[in-house]
Enzyme design. Structure first.
Site, PDB file in Angstrom:
ATOM      1  N   LYS A 193     -79.863  41.061  62.798  1.00  0.00           N
ATOM      2  CA  LYS A 193     -78.552  40.580  63.251  1.00  0.00           C
ATOM      3  C   LYS A 193     -78.140  41.267  64.553  1.00  0.00           C
ATOM      4  CE  LYS A 193     -74.889  41.335  60.471  1.00  0.00           C
ATOM      5  NZ  LYS A 193     -73.781  42.044  61.153  1.00  0.00           N
ATOM      6  N   SER A 194     -78.287  42.581  64.608  1.00  0.00           N
ATOM      7  CA  SER A 194     -77.855  43.316  65.811  1.00  0.00           C
ATOM      8  C   SER A 194     -78.626  42.842  67.043  1.00  0.00           C
ATOM      9  CB  SER A 194     -78.110  44.818  65.630  1.00  0.00           C
ATOM     10  OG  SER A 194     -77.283  45.325  64.621  1.00  0.00           O
ATOM     11  N   ARG A 247     -77.329  40.616  70.527  1.00  0.00           N
ATOM     12  CA  ARG A 247     -77.566  41.158  71.873  1.00  0.00           C
ATOM     13  C   ARG A 247     -78.462  40.236  72.695  1.00  0.00           C
ATOM     14  NH1 ARG A 247     -76.119  44.996  68.343  1.00  0.00           N
ATOM     15  NH2 ARG A 247     -75.303  47.021  69.024  1.00  0.00           N
ATOM     16  N   SER A 264     -70.236  54.972  66.262  1.00  0.00           N
ATOM     17  CA  SER A 264     -70.237  53.509  66.196  1.00  0.00           C
ATOM     18  C   SER A 264     -71.049  52.908  67.328  1.00  0.00           C
ATOM     19  CB  SER A 264     -68.798  52.971  66.262  1.00  0.00           C
ATOM     20  OG  SER A 264     -68.823  51.585  66.527  1.00  0.00           O
ATOM     21  N   GLN A 285     -71.162  49.834  67.841  1.00  0.00           N
ATOM     22  CA  GLN A 285     -70.372  48.739  68.417  1.00  0.00           C
ATOM     23  C   GLN A 285     -69.499  49.256  69.558  1.00  0.00           C
ATOM     24  OE1 GLN A 285     -68.347  46.860  65.130  1.00  0.00           O
ATOM     25  NE2 GLN A 285     -70.224  45.910  64.375  1.00  0.00           N
ATOM     26  N   ASP A 335     -75.128  50.233  56.910  1.00  0.00           N
ATOM     27  CA  ASP A 335     -74.903  48.955  56.227  1.00  0.00           C
ATOM     28  C   ASP A 335     -75.604  48.889  54.872  1.00  0.00           C
ATOM     29  OD1 ASP A 335     -73.343  48.022  58.316  1.00  0.00           O
ATOM     30  OD2 ASP A 335     -75.016  47.053  59.336  1.00  0.00           O
ATOM     31  N   LYS A 344     -65.400  48.486  57.089  1.00  0.00           N
ATOM     32  CA  LYS A 344     -66.409  47.440  57.320  1.00  0.00           C
ATOM     33  C   LYS A 344     -65.801  46.079  56.929  1.00  0.00           C
ATOM     34  CE  LYS A 344     -69.640  50.009  58.971  1.00  0.00           C
ATOM     35  NZ  LYS A 344     -70.006  49.871  60.368  1.00  0.00           N
ATOM     36  N   ARG A 365     -65.824  49.195  51.625  1.00  0.00           N
ATOM     37  CA  ARG A 365     -67.041  49.104  50.794  1.00  0.00           C
ATOM     38  C   ARG A 365     -67.112  50.194  49.726  1.00  0.00           C
ATOM     39  NH1 ARG A 365     -71.305  46.971  55.463  1.00  0.00           N
ATOM     40  NH2 ARG A 365     -70.707  44.781  55.178  1.00  0.00           N
ATOM     41  N   ARG A 419     -72.276  41.800  52.218  1.00  0.00           N
ATOM     42  CA  ARG A 419     -73.134  42.839  51.628  1.00  0.00           C
ATOM     43  C   ARG A 419     -72.677  43.231  50.218  1.00  0.00           C
ATOM     44  NH1 ARG A 419     -76.575  43.346  55.791  1.00  0.00           N
ATOM     45  NH2 ARG A 419     -75.656  43.521  57.850  1.00  0.00           N
TER      46      ARG A 419
HETATM   47  C1  S3P Z   1     -73.690  47.109  64.444  1.00  0.00           C
HETATM   48  C2  S3P Z   1     -73.188  48.373  64.296  1.00  0.00           C
HETATM   49  C3  S3P Z   1     -72.637  48.886  63.026  1.00  0.00           C
HETATM   50  C4  S3P Z   1     -73.028  47.999  61.837  1.00  0.00           C
HETATM   51  C5  S3P Z   1     -72.890  46.536  62.134  1.00  0.00           C
HETATM   52  C6  S3P Z   1     -73.758  46.145  63.325  1.00  0.00           C
HETATM   53  C7  S3P Z   1     -74.212  46.692  65.764  1.00  0.00           C
HETATM   54  O1  S3P Z   1     -71.235  48.910  63.115  1.00  0.00           O
HETATM   55  O2  S3P Z   1     -72.236  48.334  60.710  1.00  0.00           O
HETATM   56  O3  S3P Z   1     -73.273  45.764  61.017  1.00  0.00           O
HETATM   57  O4  S3P Z   1     -74.911  45.680  65.840  1.00  0.00           O
HETATM   58  O5  S3P Z   1     -73.943  47.404  66.743  1.00  0.00           O
HETATM   59  P1  S3P Z   1     -70.454  50.199  63.688  1.00  0.00           P
HETATM   60  O6  S3P Z   1     -70.819  50.364  65.100  1.00  0.00           O
HETATM   61  O7  S3P Z   1     -68.989  49.860  63.534  1.00  0.00           O
HETATM   62  O8  S3P Z   1     -70.876  51.343  62.814  1.00  0.00           O
END
Ligand code: S3P
Length: 445
Positions: free
Chosen positions: A28-29, A33, A174, A176, A326, A353, A357, A405
């Protein structure tokens, strides 16, 4: 996208052993991107193995709304024709991010250094999640915001060009937030620097480099320092997305728990910033064997052979949390069936999240008959020693709170229960793993 669909409850019950070979969908990540960077490169980026889940499709729709052409070929390969860094167009309407925190936070970074204004909306889960963590650094770069009370969605972001390069130390671990600032730095003259006291997933760094951005990663006083040189020109790429370790995790735990299982999960991404769950499960006695280790799309990948194993509780080192952030919901399920106690701590981030969770998994596992203590920053789980969980009462489903999840973790708990586990709503699973229920049926056939 925003889960206006009626809830779809389902009872997950004990199955035969999980055997044969399966492949989980793309990471997914990396999928998010790929679309974002492809949309900023002039020319055609081709992506195979893209995760076609709702979250990633929300990113695709947003990039289209800002000028990129994005199409899926009949062969399953996605083609992205980008507009170039600095040339994102003003979207005509609000960007609906559905359930996806990654889309929202990374895109906020992308648009912050463009002279456009953007409205972000999302579902009930996403609208409760904190955006202050990205608003703060992006404001320092010059963007301005009108957010809902508490720094949440819906929010309006006014981007700025030229933006101001910053040197920013992440207050939360993080990826993100890190990625939002790096993406804002792409269209910012000068050098934008992130200091990361605790390493988080590094897909943004790897992929920005792959697309030709000038990015330096070093260590200063034990902290990672990432510097991106702005006004980058990105070159289109051909990308193969590896299988998502966070999706593989559900099948790894299922095969460990269901007696007689011997399952091969092919093409699993094993980036060290993502793969800590597999090490923790091995420490618990899990038989997880890597086969054919190789590189796919600049990421380490292997096939995982997983066999039923007797698990023992462990104390999970909070330092590994970012590398399996995750995966805690499904670890809690494994721990519920282990011999002895598993202790987790340092998990405050799990409370923000797609759902809280810690609270959601404590309540769900207790309803299924597990012995759980909820603490402020983690769960303490007293396992059954391998005995099946009783399962949920007839007509009472565990509450998933629009969190994919939680739904998938409790589905796996159902396989290891006497009476099955009722999940109140399986529709959120489509955000990250649309083929989950089908694959579970295939593996346990
Ligand atoms: C992700 C970063 C994580 C993760 C999310 C995907 C990403 O979040 O929990 O499912 O793709 O950068 P955080 O950066 O908030 O930890």
């Amino acid at each position: 996208m925003s889960h206006s669909n009626p809830p779809r409850p389902k009872r997950f019950s004990a199955t035969g052993p999980l055997t044969g070979r399966i492949a989980v969908p793309g990471d997914k990540s990396i999928s998010h991107r790929s679309l974002m960077l492809g949309a900023l490169a002039v020319g055609e980026t081709r992506i195979s193995g893209l995760l076609e889940g709702e979250d990633v499709l929300a990113t695709a729709a947003a990039m289209r709304a800002m000028g990129a052409s994005i199409a899926r070929g009949d062969d399953g390969i996605w083609s992205v024709n980008g507009v170039g860094v600095g040339s994102l167009l003003q979207p005509q309407g609000a960007l609906d991010m559905g359930n996806s925190g990654t889309s929202t936070r990374l895109l906020m970074g992308l648009v912050a250094s463009h002279p456009i204004h953007t409205v972000f909306t999302g579902d009930a889960s996403l609208s409760g999640r904190p955006m202050g963590r990205v608003i703060e650094p992006l404001s320092l770069m010059g963007a301005s915001f009108e957010a809902s009370t508490g720094g949440t969605l819906p929010l309006m972001l006014r981007g700025i060009s030229p933006a101001v390069p910053i040197r920013y130390r992440l207050p939360v671990a993080s990826a993100q937030v890190k990625s939002a600032v790096l993406l804002a730095g792409l269209n910012t003259a000068g050098i934008t620097t992130i200091i990361e006291p605790v390493p988080t997933r590094d897909h943004s760094e790897r992929m920005l480099r792959g697309f030709g951005a000038n990015l330096e990663v070093g260590m200063e006083n034990g902290e990672r320092v990432i510097a991106i040189h702005g006004e980058a020109e990105l070159r289109p790429q051909t990308i193969t997305v590896p299988g998502d370790p966070s999706s593989a995790a559900f099948f790894v735990v299922a095969a460990l728990l269901v007696p007689g299982s011997d399952l091969l999960i092919t093409n699993v991404g094993l980036n060290p910033t993502r793969a800590a769950l597999f090490d923790v499960l091995r420490d618990m006695g899990g038989k997880i064997e890597e086969q054919k280790r190789r590189e796919v799309g600049g990421e380490p990948v292997a096939d995982l052979r997983v066999r039923h194993s007797a698990l023992t509780g462990v104390e999970v080192d909070p330092a590994v949390a970012p590398a399996m952030i995750d995966e805690f919901p499904v670890l809690f399920v494994a721990a519920s069936l282990a011999q002895g106690t598993t202790t987790t701590s340092g998990l405050d981030e799990l409370r923000v999240k797609e759902s809280d969770r810690l609270a959601a998994m404590a309540a769900a596992l207790q309803l299924a008959g597990a012995n759980i203590e909820e603490r402020e920053d983690g769960l303490v789980i007293h396992g059954t020693g391998g005995d099946a969980l009783p399962g949920t009462p007839r007509d009472t489903g565990v509450v998933t709170h629009l969190d994919h999840r939680i739904a998938m973790s409790m589905a796996i708990a159902g396989l290891a229960s006497r009476n099955g586990v009722e999940v109140d709503d399986t529709t959120p699973i489509a955000t990250s793993f649309p083929t989950f229920i089908t694959l579970l049926g295939d593996a346990a056939a």
